[in-house]
Design a protein around this motif. Structure first.
Motif, short mmCIF file in Angstrom:
data_model
loop_
_atom_site.label_atom_id
_atom_site.label_comp_id
_atom_site.label_asym_id
_atom_site.label_seq_id
_atom_site.Cartn_x
_atom_site.Cartn_y
_atom_site.Cartn_z
N PHE B 121 3.26 2.33 -3.09
CA PHE B 121 4.34 2.01 -2.14
C PHE B 121 3.79 2.02 -0.72
O PHE B 121 4.02 1.09 0.07
CB PHE B 121 5.49 3.01 -2.28
N ASN B 122 3.01 3.03 -0.40
CA ASN B 122 2.41 3.11 0.94
C ASN B 122 1.49 1.91 1.22
O ASN B 122 1.46 1.39 2.35
CB ASN B 122 1.59 4.41 1.08
N TYR B 123 0.76 1.51 0.18
CA TYR B 123 -0.13 0.35 0.29
C TYR B 123 0.66 -0.90 0.71
O TYR B 123 0.24 -1.65 1.58
CB TYR B 123 -0.80 0.17 -1.07
N HIS B 124 1.81 -1.10 0.09
CA HIS B 124 2.62 -2.27 0.43
C HIS B 124 3.21 -2.13 1.84
O HIS B 124 3.28 -3.11 2.58
CB HIS B 124 3.74 -2.46 -0.59
N VAL B 125 3.66 -0.94 2.19
CA VAL B 125 4.23 -0.74 3.54
C VAL B 125 3.17 -1.06 4.59
O VAL B 125 3.42 -1.81 5.54
CB VAL B 125 4.76 0.69 3.71
N ALA B 126 1.97 -0.51 4.40
CA ALA B 126 0.88 -0.82 5.34
C ALA B 126 0.58 -2.31 5.33
O ALA B 126 0.34 -2.92 6.37
CB ALA B 126 -0.36 -0.01 4.97
N GLY B 127 0.60 -2.90 4.15
CA GLY B 127 0.24 -4.31 4.01
C GLY B 127 1.18 -5.26 4.73
O GLY B 127 0.80 -6.38 5.08
N PHE B 128 2.42 -4.83 4.96
CA PHE B 128 3.35 -5.68 5.71
C PHE B 128 3.60 -5.13 7.12
O PHE B 128 4.52 -5.56 7.81
CB PHE B 128 4.67 -5.83 4.93
N GLY B 129 2.77 -4.18 7.54
CA GLY B 129 2.84 -3.72 8.92
C GLY B 129 3.91 -2.69 9.21
O GLY B 129 4.22 -2.42 10.36
N GLY B 130 4.50 -2.12 8.16
CA GLY B 130 5.46 -1.05 8.36
C GLY B 130 4.79 0.23 8.83
O GLY B 130 3.58 0.40 8.65
N VAL B 131 5.55 1.11 9.44
CA VAL B 131 5.02 2.38 9.94
C VAL B 131 5.57 3.50 9.05
O VAL B 131 6.78 3.73 9.00
CB VAL B 131 5.42 2.60 11.41
N LEU B 132 4.67 4.17 8.36
CA LEU B 132 5.08 5.20 7.41
C LEU B 132 5.32 6.53 8.10
O LEU B 132 4.49 6.99 8.88
CB LEU B 132 3.98 5.40 6.36
N HIS B 133 6.44 7.13 7.77
CA HIS B 133 6.72 8.51 8.20
C HIS B 133 6.82 9.35 6.94
O HIS B 133 7.57 9.02 6.02
CB HIS B 133 8.03 8.56 8.99
N LYS B 134 6.06 10.43 6.89
CA LYS B 134 5.95 11.21 5.67
C LYS B 134 6.59 12.59 5.82
O LYS B 134 6.39 13.26 6.83
CB LYS B 134 4.49 11.35 5.26
N VAL B 135 7.31 12.97 4.80
CA VAL B 135 7.98 14.27 4.76
C VAL B 135 7.28 15.13 3.71
O VAL B 135 7.00 14.64 2.62
CB VAL B 135 9.47 14.07 4.39
N PRO B 136 6.99 16.38 4.02
CA PRO B 136 6.30 17.20 3.02
C PRO B 136 7.17 17.49 1.80
O PRO B 136 8.40 17.49 1.89
CB PRO B 136 5.98 18.50 3.76
N TYR B 137 6.51 17.71 0.68
CA TYR B 137 7.21 18.23 -0.50
C TYR B 137 7.72 19.63 -0.17
O TYR B 137 7.20 20.31 0.71
CB TYR B 137 6.25 18.33 -1.70
#
Lengths: 369, 369
Positions: B121-137
């Motif tokens: 999922f992250n790969y696709h987000v990066a691939g379309f220029g999205g900015v990922l925000h990550k929340v810890p488990y």
């Protein structure tokens, strides 16, 4: 509750599809086609060895396919006098054209193709916000020099040409394409769609250094290898470009039995030779059937024949509709003057017999309407 | 001769892949794996009816698959109490996540996921220029309320959650997710990855109106249905959103025998029940093997178990390496503190026996290194 927020590009895209599939048409018309001669599938099917390989590999379908596709790349490299690093495997040429446009085309970038050429390429260009510039056909062939000149004029990222051409079946010899490459502008990738190359005369495929960074060649197992439903295409190109696809492709996207089938199909040259013989016989059948009805055909280097209905596009569309109504699935070019033709795939003798029966009635219906 | 001109987004993408496939690892290490317990494939395979359906359909592989996927959509709609218009079929969840990101995410748009969740999922987000925000488990579970709050904070287009979770195997009951939906911010799509839902206890799937425009649910034939190599996933969502995918998807991208197999698999509930029983037995085997070696396991609602190696990530990575060296393919979480675990897929008794043999040696190797 509000729905999704789409990017402007997505919002602006039409909800059209490049092709309406025959199953969709069958459901709409309420009865199945008797002859499936519209999608240039190979009614002769794949090599029996490919069939056996796919059936065997179903036992392994619980596993994802090898994401690096090394076995098939190795076999294709040996056959194409290049290295596995010059080969990209993907979900049919349709999928690979999508990846290619995504890899190269930014919103607003220019792309060049022929007016009336493969609509799925146009679909992808529009889908990524590219701006299409279209060059007319010349004497029912894509006009390679005009395409390259247009690419220079608009500073295109990609120029697309199918050789042999779809939907007309016409072609250039390889030397003409090699010579034309001098006109390809710097920084423009030549997307050479060779989906039908196996059906073409010797010498139709240009000799191009596999490491030439200007060219990407598209091939498929959907046509001569009779595996359209398997979804396996490949790209030949410079290793650096091929590697760049790893940034965006669906790494685990391939069907595992299909990969085994492609490998087996590639090893069975006898089957390929037989298919080419059968296709050539069917092309002659189509020409004969057309002639019996007072129509002419275009020479074809593919597994289909463009039949000139002798009048304008409106007339050809009537002929097409009357064939569909008789259960004969065919398609036709979208753009004048090519749309004076209907496009008929090479079929088995029984398919050709159905065509021979239906065409006179279709012409009569068209003339009387 | 210059090469292609890539858009800035493509140029900036790293040449990494979300996962290294087991075949690639086998070639690198020079010997094949004895047990394939790393990709959460179903070693129990598909229904025998699905196998037979795929083998039969190979005879039709010369045809492209139905681009509208109506037969399979009909069967899935009946099973999911929705209409075929609520269903999108695509090339596995990986492919469908790619389409979803493309459909919703413009360059610079915010997307929220958990730190350590599904990398593709992250790969696709990066691939379309999205900015990922990550929340810890939180306590080895994805933190649904924190994810939704983060989505509100950053005005996310998509928030992703896998339920049950991969790689930990943990889960929320459906009611918790239903209640949490009140916190989902307006205009943010909840991408609910239910790849493993069939393995989970009753009540794990939330009850959500199929026409709820806020949610897209991702399902697959790759896990419980044992068809990872077939590449069939589907999305459940509001008809308007599902229709929008027609603007961008590869319309003729599906493998035809695979579609026939999915249809047959869906009709064989007895096989699914048997697979769930075998997976549950294997989960217990993994827990027992871990316990025999002084390790604990996390509860699992999936076809894999996270085994807590009892120390830090470095130690778990040593255990993993020592298992790989013995021919046992496993994977592990990427992020601390979840990376104290290794993730082991539910296998057949013979696979579990190989694990039981290899784990003590792997732990010894890790402790002595």
């Amino acid at each position: 509750m509000t729905g999704p927020r789409y990017p402007a590009l997505i919002k602006a895209l039409p909800e059209t599809v490049p092709f309406v599939g025959p199953e969709v048409q069958e459901r709409a018309q309420g009865f199945p086609f008797k002859a499936r001669l519209g999608a240039n599938e190979s009614m002769f099917g794949p090599s029996p060895f490919a069939v056996a390989a796919m059936q065997d590999e179903i036992a392994e379908i619980w596993k994802y396919a090898d994401s690096a596709h090394l076995d098939l790349k190795g076999a294709l490299a040996a056959r194409n006098a290049c290295t596995p690093q010059n080969i990209l495997i993907g979900e049919g040429i349709d999928g690979l054209l999508g990846y290619t446009v995504r890899l190269l085309v930014d919103q607003g970038d220019a792309v060049v193709t022929s007016d009336g050429a493969y609509p799925t390429f146009n679909y992808h260009v529009a889908g990524f916000g590219g701006v299409l510039h279209k060059v007319p056909y010349k004497d029912d062939r894509e006009d390679i020099l005009a395409l390259f000149d247009k690419a220079a004029e608009v500073d295109a990222k990609i120029v697309y040409l199918a050789n042999p051409d779809n939907p007309m079946g016409t072609w250039y010899d390889g030397k003409t394409i090699e010579a034309a490459l001098d006109r390809l502008p710097e920084g423009c990738v030549f997307a050479l769609d060779e989906a039908y190359i196996e059906f073409a005369p010797q010498g139709t495929a240009p000799k191009i250094d596999p490491q030439d960074p200007r060219v990407l060649r598209f091939r498929t197992f959907s046509k001569a290898y009779g595996m359209a439903g398997a979804r396996i295409g490949y790209v030949l190109g410079a290793a650096e470009t091929i590697k760049a696809f790893d940034k965006i492709r669906n790494h685990f996207g391939m069907n595992r039995p299909a990969m085994a089938g492609a490998l087996a199909a590639l090893a069975d040259d006898a089957w390929l030779t037989e298919v080419l013989r059968l296709v050539d016989a069917a092309r002659k059948d189509i020409a004969r059937i057309a002639k019996d009805n007072g129509l002419t055909t275009l020479p074809s280097a593919t597994n289909f024949v463009a039949v000139d209905c002798g009048q304008d596009g409106d007339f050809a569309r009537k002929v097409l509709a009357a064939l569909l109504a008789q259960g004969i699935f065919v398609r036709m070019p979208f753009v004048a003057p090519q749309d004076r033709c209907i496009r008929i795939s090479a079929g088995r003798p029984e398919d050709m017999a159905l065509l021979a029966e239906a065409l006179p009635k279709a012409l009569e219906t068209a003339r009387n309407s």
